[in-house]
Each structure stands twice: as structure tokens, then as C-alpha cells.
Design a protein around this motif. Structure first.
Motif, PDB file in Angstrom:
ATOM      1  N   GLY A  22       0.761  -1.178  -0.093  1.00 39.03           N
ATOM      2  CA  GLY A  22      -0.086  -0.159   0.206  1.00 39.03           C
ATOM      3  C   GLY A  22       0.909   1.380   0.082  1.00 39.03           C
ATOM      4  O   GLY A  22       0.543   2.169  -0.664  1.00 39.03           O
ATOM      5  N   VAL A  23       1.944   1.263   0.779  1.00 43.17           N
ATOM      6  CA  VAL A  23       2.629   2.396   0.629  1.00 43.17           C
ATOM      7  C   VAL A  23       3.587   2.837  -0.565  1.00 43.17           C
ATOM      8  O   VAL A  23       3.497   3.635  -1.073  1.00 43.17           O
ATOM      9  CB  VAL A  23       3.695   2.256   1.953  1.00 43.17           C
ATOM     10  N   ALA A  24       4.135   1.566  -1.109  1.00 41.90           N
ATOM     11  CA  ALA A  24       4.474   1.432  -2.427  1.00 41.90           C
ATOM     12  C   ALA A  24       3.750   2.203  -3.500  1.00 41.90           C
ATOM     13  O   ALA A  24       3.890   2.984  -4.444  1.00 41.90           O
ATOM     14  CB  ALA A  24       5.214   0.274  -2.729  1.00 41.90           C
ATOM     15  N   GLY A  25       2.419   1.694  -3.354  1.00 41.56           N
ATOM     16  CA  GLY A  25       1.322   2.083  -4.161  1.00 41.56           C
ATOM     17  C   GLY A  25       1.179   3.783  -4.198  1.00 41.56           C
ATOM     18  O   GLY A  25       0.972   4.432  -4.964  1.00 41.56           O
ATOM     19  N   ALA A  26       0.987   4.118  -2.897  1.00 44.76           N
ATOM     20  CA  ALA A  26       0.747   5.643  -2.680  1.00 44.76           C
ATOM     21  C   ALA A  26       2.031   6.411  -3.194  1.00 44.76           C
ATOM     22  O   ALA A  26       1.835   7.606  -3.656  1.00 44.76           O
ATOM     23  CB  ALA A  26       0.599   6.008  -0.983  1.00 44.76           C
ATOM     24  N   VAL A  27       3.226   5.977  -2.973  1.00 45.99           N
ATOM     25  CA  VAL A  27       4.528   6.584  -3.421  1.00 45.99           C
ATOM     26  C   VAL A  27       4.490   6.698  -4.924  1.00 45.99           C
ATOM     27  O   VAL A  27       4.640   7.968  -5.555  1.00 45.99           O
ATOM     28  CB  VAL A  27       5.861   6.017  -2.721  1.00 45.99           C
ATOM     29  N   LEU A  28       4.075   5.696  -5.605  1.00 47.10           N
ATOM     30  CA  LEU A  28       3.798   5.711  -7.202  1.00 47.10           C
ATOM     31  C   LEU A  28       2.777   6.592  -7.323  1.00 47.10           C
ATOM     32  O   LEU A  28       2.871   7.286  -8.513  1.00 47.10           O
ATOM     33  CB  LEU A  28       3.415   4.314  -7.800  1.00 47.10           C
ATOM     34  N   ALA A  29       1.862   6.694  -6.769  1.00 55.24           N
ATOM     35  CA  ALA A  29       0.670   7.717  -7.084  1.00 55.24           C
ATOM     36  C   ALA A  29       1.268   9.224  -6.900  1.00 55.24           C
ATOM     37  O   ALA A  29       0.826   9.941  -7.728  1.00 55.24           O
ATOM     38  CB  ALA A  29      -0.667   7.557  -6.126  1.00 55.24           C
ATOM     39  N   LEU A  30       1.923   9.376  -6.115  1.00 57.91           N
ATOM     40  CA  LEU A  30       2.584  10.735  -5.480  1.00 57.91           C
ATOM     41  C   LEU A  30       3.409  11.109  -6.807  1.00 57.91           C
ATOM     42  O   LEU A  30       3.369  12.219  -7.079  1.00 57.91           O
ATOM     43  CB  LEU A  30       3.287  10.765  -4.379  1.00 57.91           C
TER      44      LEU A  30
END
Length: 73
Positions: A22-30
Motif C-alpha cells: 500500500g505504501v509503495a502504491g501511494a508513493v507511485l501515485a505521488l
């Protein structure tokens, strides 16, 4: 190590792995949102961010509920 301890450790690692995804997905989204030049890219970044938040909030809770020890009657 007892089998119950090993099982609990593996389940904990699985829940923390879901949080890391989830954190990796959020960083990618940013990253996508920061470099977005079109509306489609912005919408993709927002959708990915919402999905990442859902993964971080819901998946560990669902797994914990599924693995909960049943009450003794």
C-alpha cells in the motif's frame, strides 16, 4: 519455535507486507501526480492513491478478522 508461533509470525509478515504494498502504491501515485501534465494522468494518480489507502486500511483488518481465534464456548 512452536508451530503456532511460526504461523503467527508468518501471518504478521503477510499483514505488514500488505501495508508495504500500500505504501509503495501511494508513493507511485505521488510520483504520477507530481509529473502529471494531463487530466487523465491526474485521475490515474488519484485513483491509485485511493486504492493504496484502501489496501493499507482494509486488507490487514480483513486478514486479522479472518484469522481471529474463535471464542471458546
Amino acid at each position: 519455535m512452536i508451530d503456532a508461533d511460526r504461523l503467527a509470525r508468518n501471518r504478521y509478515f503477510l499483514m505488514m507486507g500488505a501495508n508495504c504494498v500500500g505504501v509503495a502504491g501511494a508513493v507511485l501515485a505521488l510520483l504520477i501526480l507530481g509529473r502529471a501534465t494531463t487530466t487523465e494522468q491526474t485521475m490515474l494518480g488519484i485513483a491509485l492513491m485511493l486504492a493504496a489507502f484502501w489496501v493499507m486500511a482494509a486488507i490487514p483488518r480483513m486478514l486479522a478478522r479472518r484469522w481471529r481465534t474463535p471464542p471458546e464456548a
